[in-house]
Design a protein around this motif. Structure first.
Motif, mmCIF file in Angstrom:
data_model
loop_
_atom_site.group_PDB
_atom_site.id
_atom_site.type_symbol
_atom_site.label_atom_id
_atom_site.label_comp_id
_atom_site.label_asym_id
_atom_site.label_seq_id
_atom_site.Cartn_x
_atom_site.Cartn_y
_atom_site.Cartn_z
ATOM 1 N N GLU A 124 1.379 -1.214 -0.140
ATOM 2 C CA GLU A 124 -0.096 0.292 -0.280
ATOM 3 C C GLU A 124 0.586 1.377 -0.268
ATOM 4 O OE1 GLU A 124 -2.821 0.087 3.354
ATOM 5 O OE2 GLU A 124 -0.902 -0.413 4.900
ATOM 6 N N ARG A 167 -7.608 -7.823 1.169
ATOM 7 C CA ARG A 167 -6.404 -7.892 2.157
ATOM 8 C C ARG A 167 -5.550 -6.684 1.965
ATOM 9 N NH1 ARG A 167 -2.807 -12.095 3.662
ATOM 10 N NH2 ARG A 167 -1.315 -10.657 5.422
ATOM 11 N N PRO A 168 -5.704 -6.412 3.692
ATOM 12 C CA PRO A 168 -5.253 -4.447 3.951
ATOM 13 C C PRO A 168 -3.862 -5.234 3.604
ATOM 14 C CG PRO A 168 -6.314 -6.366 5.994
ATOM 15 C CD PRO A 168 -6.087 -6.926 4.783
#
Length: 327
Positions: A204, A280-281
């Motif tokens: 991320e 999914r984080p």
């Protein structure tokens, strides 16, 4: 028994009932091949203690049954019965032999019942293999839909990578499998059912994370986390990277897609993966615009293997889902 040696011959699968009574040289055959055709005869006579009643029960001529018992005793070299006119009783050797014979016949009966049950059109069994990535949503949804019309059909489910499943199928452990890439081999029949888009999965906080779309060549300098070489998705990843003009620098290899997502979330690399069942984080999934990043999903079965009614029905069901398998 020397005078009988000329009449001895090997038993064959095509022997008629009267052949069962003929003597066989045990040295020329394994004991199971010699004894198996006679065991049911022996057990029936032991149970009834009367040749005539046993012959009626088995629906064979009394003479055939009598000869089979005599030859069985001659081949074993022991008396299994004591004769008392028309009736018989087991000798100690006969009682010992009967205990094992009943266990053996019981196992055969249970095996026959099991295979007949598995072939039952309404309540039989399908041994079905599929890719790990299809186990959380796709396969449960397929089975749920199939069982609307076939509520009693049972499934034996096996997850694995493509080549491993094909070997299990060749070994007789699977009836059908969903796999990718769609295999091509002389002993297989395979049909393409659908295709699944692959995404570039990045951490991320990655430099590309703010993007929605990306060309795969933009990840040429990245470390990749991939499945191990036997997996079809690994071969597809290598091929797509080659089309994009580079060879991926592999930092980690694994056996399961969600593990790879975890490695990506930990900042250990990027990956080409099919969409997850659940978000999914810690990762961002980017659409790959070039090259066209997809994998084909197909169903495969052995070309020359007879199939039971439930297997045939489930195969027809899967083929009817062509283009809608992943919907």
């Amino acid at each position: 028994m020397a005078h009988e040696s000329s009449s001895r011959r090997r038993l064959s699968q095509n022997s008629y009932p009267e052949d069962i009574g003929r003597s066989v040289d045990p040295a020329a055959e394994s004991w199971p091949a010699v004894l198996a055709p006679r065991l049911a005869y022996f057990a029936a006579v032991a149970r009834t203690e009367h040749v005539t009643r046993a012959a009626h029960e088995l629906q064979v001529p009394q003479s055939t049954l009598s000869r089979a018992l005599v030859r069985l005793e001659q081949d074993l070299g022991v008396d299994l019965f004591a004769r008392h006119g028309r009736t018989l009783s087991l000798t100690p050797a006969g009682r010992t032999f009967l205990a094992s014979v009943e266990r053996a016949l019981g196992e055969v009966e249970r095996a026959a019942e099991a295979v007949r049950a598995d072939a039952d059109p309404e309540a039989g069994k399908v041994a079905f293999g599929f890719l790990h990535t299809m186990g959380s949503e796709t396969v449960p949804a397929l089975i749920r839909e199939f069982r609307v019309d076939h509520p009693r059909v049972r499934f034996s489910l096996v997850q694995g990578y493509g080549e491993w499943m094909l070997e299990r199928m060749r070994a007789g452990e699977l009836d059908l499998c969903l796999t990718s890439p769609v295999p091509s081999a002389p002993d297989l029949v395979a049909r393409r059912l659908d295709e699944q888009r692959l995404r570039l999965v990045v951490p991320e906080d990655h430099r590309l994370a703010a993007r929605k779309r990306v060309r795969l060549a933009e990840a040429a300098d990245e470390a990749f986390v991939t499945l191990e070489p036997p997996f079809g998705l690994r071969r597809i990843t290598d091929d797509l990277c080659a089309q994009a003009g580079f060879r991926p620098r592999v930092a980690f290899e694994g056996e399961e897609a969600e593990t790879l997502r975890g490695l990506v979330a930990a900042g250990l690399g990027v990956a080409l993966l099919p969409p997850p069942a659940f978000a999914r984080p810690g990762v961002v999934e980017l659409t790959v615009t070039a090259p066209r990043a997809v994998r084909e999903i197909g169903v495969a079965w052995l070309a020359d293997r007879p199939e039971t009614p439930p297997v045939a029905e489930f195969r027809r069901f899967l083929l009817g889902r062509k283009g809608r398998l992943l919907a």
